[in-house]
Design an enzyme around this catalytic site. Structure first.
Site, short mmCIF file in Angstrom:
data_model
loop_
_atom_site.label_atom_id
_atom_site.label_comp_id
_atom_site.label_asym_id
_atom_site.label_seq_id
_atom_site.Cartn_x
_atom_site.Cartn_y
_atom_site.Cartn_z
N PHE A 123 0.82 -1.35 0.12
CA PHE A 123 -0.05 -0.10 0.32
C PHE A 123 1.09 0.92 -0.16
CE2 PHE A 123 -2.50 3.57 1.36
CZ PHE A 123 -3.29 3.56 1.11
N ASP A 208 9.36 2.77 1.43
CA ASP A 208 7.98 3.49 2.17
C ASP A 208 7.96 3.11 3.43
OD1 ASP A 208 6.02 4.33 2.82
OD2 ASP A 208 4.99 3.53 0.79
N LYS A 237 3.06 9.10 8.60
CA LYS A 237 2.09 9.00 9.66
C LYS A 237 2.64 9.22 10.53
CE LYS A 237 -1.51 5.26 8.11
NZ LYS A 237 -0.43 4.93 6.87
C1 LIG Z 1 -0.48 5.21 4.76
C2 LIG Z 1 0.12 5.33 4.08
C3 LIG Z 1 0.32 5.42 2.87
C4 LIG Z 1 -0.53 6.89 2.57
O1 LIG Z 1 -0.47 7.83 3.10
P1 LIG Z 1 -1.12 9.14 3.66
O2 LIG Z 1 -0.39 10.04 4.71
O3 LIG Z 1 -2.31 8.43 3.84
O4 LIG Z 1 -1.64 9.25 2.56
C5 LIG Z 1 1.87 5.49 2.17
N1 LIG Z 1 2.53 4.30 2.17
C6 LIG Z 1 2.36 3.43 3.77
C7 LIG Z 1 3.21 2.39 3.83
C8 LIG Z 1 1.19 3.91 4.05
O5 LIG Z 1 0.66 2.97 5.58
#
Ligand SMILES: *Cc1c(COP(=O)(O)O)cnc(C)c1O
Length: 380
Positions: A123, A208, A237
């Site tokens: 994701f 990521d 986050k």
């Molecule tokens: C939550 C998340 C995103 C997206 O972050 P947003 O602030 O909602 O755009 C991208 N990569 C990972 C691994 C995530 O957990």
């Protein structure tokens, strides 16, 4: 818009690991705003930092130098062994920046490499670029035409990755521990092999760490556990402890790829968000929260393993690292989550069959035990 399947609950205040709804009922918060409330709710130092900054200056635009942004960039670069930082407002934006940086790097080298390989079940966000990077069909349906240049391979399968890399591959983008996709860990051996593959072909490794970074997995960054240094790292986050901020970090060899006019953000790196993030980093250090994550993470994992032993009919295993743990079930977890909520514990799913537990990094032993007690009552 009706974009969220919301829980039937309205939270109005919080203190530490606990939140209160509009009926005055209290809950133990093992969601932390989806790995955002790093220090729990209403943390005194973060409260003070945000109030002071609001009373001084909230925003001034990146047409000016911003000392808090400079300090945060230096701090994050030192912690992650990277060379330069760009600030934005969310995880998806940070990943979009990572994709742009990777492509621009090869463009400047007059190389045709443009394609990004990511993992199945990954994701990476909800922007057109990042939902295309995401290895789950459910986020893509109905949004075509999608941008070209993305392919997916199964996680932890180095042979599949080797077969997929070609002359157009620019980067491999992975979560060290998949959060939204079901709490699946990228094995340390796999990550090291991916790093070697990148070095062999001159590809960029993008990690990521939007969900795993900032202490969540027991190190400041999850990649430290595998001993693998990325070329590009994305954060969001937990970085601001509840204030919106995203960050794109690049190795020193990529520090000048995005020059003036190539990328930007109006709100990115504003004084308020950077001040909040500096406070979060200070607190992680001063309160030794990385040790707490490891200790309480081990305690929670132990308790979850005991749950598995007692309920082998429904529970199939515990996954994850630090305080990002998943309890896998052989059935839908939504009813468990609803029952836990009735008993005063807030939990998230990660896909239909996995319970995800992610308390604030300063959760106490007593709070871990209380959550396990509620979980055991739910399962009984
Ligand atoms: C939550 C998340 C995103 C997206 O972050 P947003 O602030 O909602 O755009 C991208 N990569 C990972 C691994 C995530 O957990």
């Amino acid at each position: 818009m009706n974009t969220y399947a919301r829980y039937p609950l309205t939270l109005v205040r919080g203190q530490g690991c606990r939140v209160e709804d509009d009926q005055g009922r209290r809950y133990l918060d093992f969601i932390s705003g989806i790995a955002v409330n790093t220090l729990g709710h209403a943390h005194p130092a973060l409260q003070q930092a945000v109030c002071e900054q609001a009373a001084t200056m909230l925003h001034c635009s990146n047409v000016f130098h911003i000392p808090q942004q400079q300090q945060l960039a230096e701090r994050l670069c030192r912690l992650s062994n990277m060379g330069a930082a760009f600030f934005c407002n969310s995880g998806a934006e940070a990943n979009e920046g990572a994709i742009k940086l990777a492509r621009r790097h090869f463009y400047l080298q007059h190389s045709p490499r443009r394609t990004i390989i990511t993992a199945t079940n990954s994701f990476h966000g909800r922007l057109l670029s990042t939902l295309t990077a995401t290895g789950q069909d459910k986020v893509k349906t109905g949004f075509d035409p999608l941008p070209p240049g993305f392919t997916h391979v199964p996680l932890n399968d180095i042979a599949a990755l080797r077969r997929t890399v070609d002359d157009h591959t620019a980067a491999i983008m992975l979560e060290p521990l998949q959060g939204e996709g079901g709490v699946h860990l990228a094995d340390a051996d796999y990550l090291r092999a991916v790093r070697e593959l990148c070095d062999e072909h001159g590809l960029l490794l993008i990690l990521d760490e939007v969900q795993t970074g900032i202490g969540r997995c027991g190190h400041m960054f999850a990649f430290e556990a595998a001993g693998v240094q990325p070329d590009i790292l994305t954060l969001a986050k937990g970085l601001g402890g509840g204030v919106a901020i995203g960050c794109l970090l690049a190795g020193a060899h990529l520090a000048d790829v995005l020059g003036p006019g190539t990328h930007g953000s109006t709100f990115g790196g504003n004084p308020l968000a950077c001040r909040a993030a500096l406070c979060v980093l200070d607190e992680i250090e001063q309160a030794d929260l990385l040790s707490n994550v490891r200790q309480q993470g081990a305690r929670l994992r132990q308790g979850l393993l005991q749950c598995c032993d007692h309920h082998r009919d429904v529970l199939t295993g515990v996954r994850g690292q630090g305080l990002l743990l998943g309890l896998a079930c052989n059935d839908e977890v939504a009813p468990f989550i609803a029952r836990a909520r009735e008993l005063g514990l807030l939990l998230l799913p990660a896909g239909p069959n996995v319970l995800r537990l992610l308390p604030p990094l300063n959760v106490s032993e007593a709070e871990i035990d209380e959550a396990l007690d509620i979980l055991n009552r739910v399962l009984a």
